[in-house]
Structures are given as C-alpha cells and as structure tokens.
Design a protein around this motif. Sequence first.
Motif: not given
Length: 618
Positions: A380-409
């Motif tokens: 029902a919910y998805l939690a994600i770190v955008h810029n992971e401060t551990t390493t500088g890894l940038l997670n793709p919010l738009e792509a993850v957001g599209a998945i959440c929209k598709k699955h009503r998350i």
Amino acid sequence: MINTAVILAAGLGSRIRERTGEHPKGFLLIEDEPIIEISIQKLLEAGVTKIYLGTGYMKQDYENFALKYPQIECFHNEKFNSSGSMYTLYQLKDVIKTDFLLLESDVIYEKSALKDLLECEDANCILASGLTGSGDEVFIEADEHHQLLHMSKKREDLNDIYAELVGITKLSWKTFQQMCLCVEKFFSTDLTLDYEHGLVETAKTEKISVLKRNNLVWCEVDDEQHWSRAVSIVYPLIKAREQVPTLVKRNVLLNPGPATTTDTVKYAQVVPDICPRETEFGEVMEYISKELTKLAGHPEEYTTILFGGSGTAAVESILSSVVESEKAVLIINNGAYGKRMCQIAEIYGLHYLVYESAPDQPLDIQELEEVIEASSQKVAYLAIVHNETTTGLLNPLEAVGAICKKHRITMIVDAMSSFAAIPIDVNQMNISYLAASANKNLQGMAGVSFVIANKVQLEKTREIKPRNLYLNLYEQYLSFIHTKQMRFTPPVQTLYALKQAIIETKWEGIHNRYERYSKSWETLIEGINRLGLDYLVPKNCHSKIITSIIEPVHPNYNFNKMHDFFYENGFTIYPGKLDKQSTFRVANIGNITSKDMERFIALLESYLNRIKGGDSNS
C-alpha cells in the motif's frame, strides 16, 4: 573620483500603471520609501554630490521630490511620449562637463554595485550580472577581453550571451560626447532609441568594458511580476546583506549537512526575543510553509508541515503517522538511510517489506516492480530515499513514482539530501509525502525538518489511531491550519534563519544552485582521479551532491588524522557509512563554489604526499 550621476526617469511605466497610478515608477514604495529615493541615498553615501534627474511622465512628482535634496537637478524631456531613454540622456549633452554614473530609475540594487563600478579602473564600464531569468532582460555580448560588442533583448540577435545588463554604467565625459555624436544621425527619423543602443554604437570606436558580477543582487521593475520579485526576494536579500555588521569566520563544511551558510542566514537569527505564539511569528512560519511547498508543488494540492527536529524527525513522522496498521509498506534499502527507515518501521510495529539493493549501483526498476507484483501482501505504501547520503546514489523518483501510480501505492520520499538542489515536482513524480530539512541544500540552520504532503492523502490519515504525540503529522497540520503555530515550542531563531535561506534559494534558483553544486562535484571528481583515488557510485546514477571516496591504501593513512588536518585548514570532511568498504565522504552542498573544491583538492594532494613521504603523524 566620480561625484556626478544621471538617473533616467522619463518613462511612462505603462506596464505597471495599475500599481503606480498617476505617479512615475520611481515612486513605487518599498517599506514606505520610494525606490528612486533608496537609489539616491546610496549614491550620496557613495560620494556623489550632483544628481541629474531626467524627467518626462508626471515630471512634477520628481520636481517636488527634488526639493528634499539640494544635490538633485531635474531636466525635462518634453518629447518623453515619443522618445526613448537615449534622447532623454542627450538633453545633457551640453550640461555635463565631467565623468558620471548613469542609472535607470527603476533599478533596485545593493551598495556594492556602485562600489564595484567606482573602483573599476576602466573609464567606461557597464555593470552586468549573470542571467537572472526575470523577464525583459537586456543581454550583453562581449569579446574575449570583456569589451562590449552588442546588447539586445532578443537572444537571437547575439552570437554569444556573456551577461545581463543591470542598468548602472560609468561613462567618461569624452565617451559621452562621442555617444551623443553617434546617435544624432538617428534622431532625424527615430527618437525612440534606448541608451543601450547608444552604448553599442559608441563601443565601435570607444572601449566600453563589461564588469560582470555573478553574485550581485538587483532587479528592475517593469511589471507586476518584477515588482513581486523585488518585494519578496530582491529587496529583503539586499537589506540582509547590507545589515551584516561584520563577516563571520568561514569554515567550508564538506560534510553532508549542516552545510556552509551565508552570513546573512547566520545574522537572520539575531532578532528581538519573541514569544512564538505571537501573530507576527505565526506569519513567519506561514511564509516558510507556503514557500517550501512552492519549491516542489502547488499550494492548492500540497502543504508543508514543520517540525522542530532533525531530518529523521520528519521521516519518522510520516512513517508513524500515515501507514495504516493493517497495510504493508515496502522500504527500498540501498544505504544507511533506507536502513534507518526500516528501523523506524520495526520500532513502530509496522507491516513492512524490504527491497534490498546495492548501495553503489542503480536501482533495478523492473525487478522492483516484479517484487511488488509477486508480494503475497498488497503493498500500500513505498518508502524510498531520493539521494542516498551514504554514497551519493541517486534513486530514480519518476520511474518509481510511475510504478506507484500504476499499482495505486502511496509514495513516501526521504529527500533530505536532494530537496532544493535537484529539481523535484511532487505531483509529476506522484509523491504523496516528502521529508526534508533546513540544513542541507536549503543552506539554513540545523533544527527544523518538514514534510510536504498531498492534502487529499493527508486528510485520509485523520482516522488512524495515533502512535505518537510530538511527531503526529495530521495533528501538527491541523493545529497549524487553525492557529498558524506549532503545537509545541518551535526553534524560533532557526526559523528566522530558514526564512532568509528560502529567500536566498529563490534568488539563486534551484536549477542554478544544482548547476553550482555540479560544477563543484566535477572539480572534486577530476581532482581525486588525478590523485589516483576512486569513488563508488557511477556517474550515470550519481547525485553530484555527496561522494563516497575509497580510502587510500597506505600504512600511514588514518581517517581521523586526515580529518584533523583538514579541520585545522578550515575544511570538514565526513567518515563513510558502509560496513564492507572503507570510504570517506565529501559533500559539495551549501554556500561553496568550485574554487573551494579546488582548495580542498590542493590540501588533499598535500596530505597524501605527506603520508607517502613517511609522515605517520599527518
């Protein structure tokens, strides 16, 4: 020493007539003072003793105003209805006998603008800035020696845009006379020339330099959009800069927050004591809440809830307040801060699933969706770190957001290290809740965190049984809506600093800030590569905000000693957070530039040479 100034004030000001009424633009009031008077006071303070004021529309307003100042002499352009600013200036051809400063009447600027021009060694000098994007700009083309070539409001007229015209120029008497001769031939058929045209024509035979100041705070006022920007951003920032009593010792913080701040943010905390329950302070918090929302979304759809506390407080508030007890939240864990969300979920007894991903590699979007679809429990919910401060890894919010929209998350984002640097559109990215804090890319002080929440989603949480008191998101929101106050004592001075930091963020612009950060990052990467070091996250998925650097393998290397070496030289670095890899971290956020990063690289090279030379005490 220049002690004469000319202010061109003959314009009709038709685009802002609804606000000015029957008065010229120069009489627009900021804090009950006409902008023309603010300019004149700065000129007098700079040593100007004679001011010629070129009038046109409603000349009597300026003539009455001039009675206050014996230094002012008005001269009227009788053809102001059918002529341009060059014709107004031309009226002084036989009056001015000395070098002078030329100003537009609707320019709002800081004192340093005059200081920089007056100290410029060139006899003729146009003050310019970086591009402001404010609309109706005059763009400047210059040669490799920063000499004027051309100016135009049309980008396509120029071969290359070097800077933007401010509206303050220094001219020698000789060049002014040449300028008048250059334009006389046009006046028989066209009186509408701007003085900019005169400068360009004169630059064909006379040297006119362009003095570019990227950090200059200024604006002109031609329309309502300009005026709104002047009142809400430009003038408050100018006022703050000019009220700084003394410069504060500057440390360059390369840790991932708190970040290096401007002196204006520091001094914003020096305010009279005030009870946070007063209406006046409520207005400060209301401003902060609305402006933070605007940085990522529309205030009609989203709202910002403030908390006293670090960024973790905001993340914990979301997870503990909005996740319904019978529903599952999927937490993406690819770093220490994803892991922290798992810890919060565990402590509150939430139903949570974990998607583990490498901390130094891009997220596998396809695999993530497959995990969601294969889950025995509905996510029902998805939690994600955008810029992971551990390493500088940038997670793709738009792509993850599209998945959440598709699955009503419902999507929850920890944007602690990305907000106000990397552009975020909460609606476009399908983000329901976003957590961030004041002390990273906003360049404010530590002690305030906040949640930007979708109002419709937030209203749905009102029936959830509270798991907390201080961090209850809906109750904090509801209280603020009714009272414009936090439920519990807020960090008063820190919030004043945050207001100032927001003004400075709006002035610089998020895209420009990220460009500045990126330039510092490129300088860092080039430097560590040259020194034989390496970093973890590939460039194609790097945030360009914080970098995890692999520690050098050398018997004399010791992170704590290296930290102390940098600290003694005015720089702060941060240890790594990975269990299986030895790293240290360098952030490039805050009030720093690529020049600071060049200094850091030089110090790093010096340190590495010392330990390679056998100095184990380094």
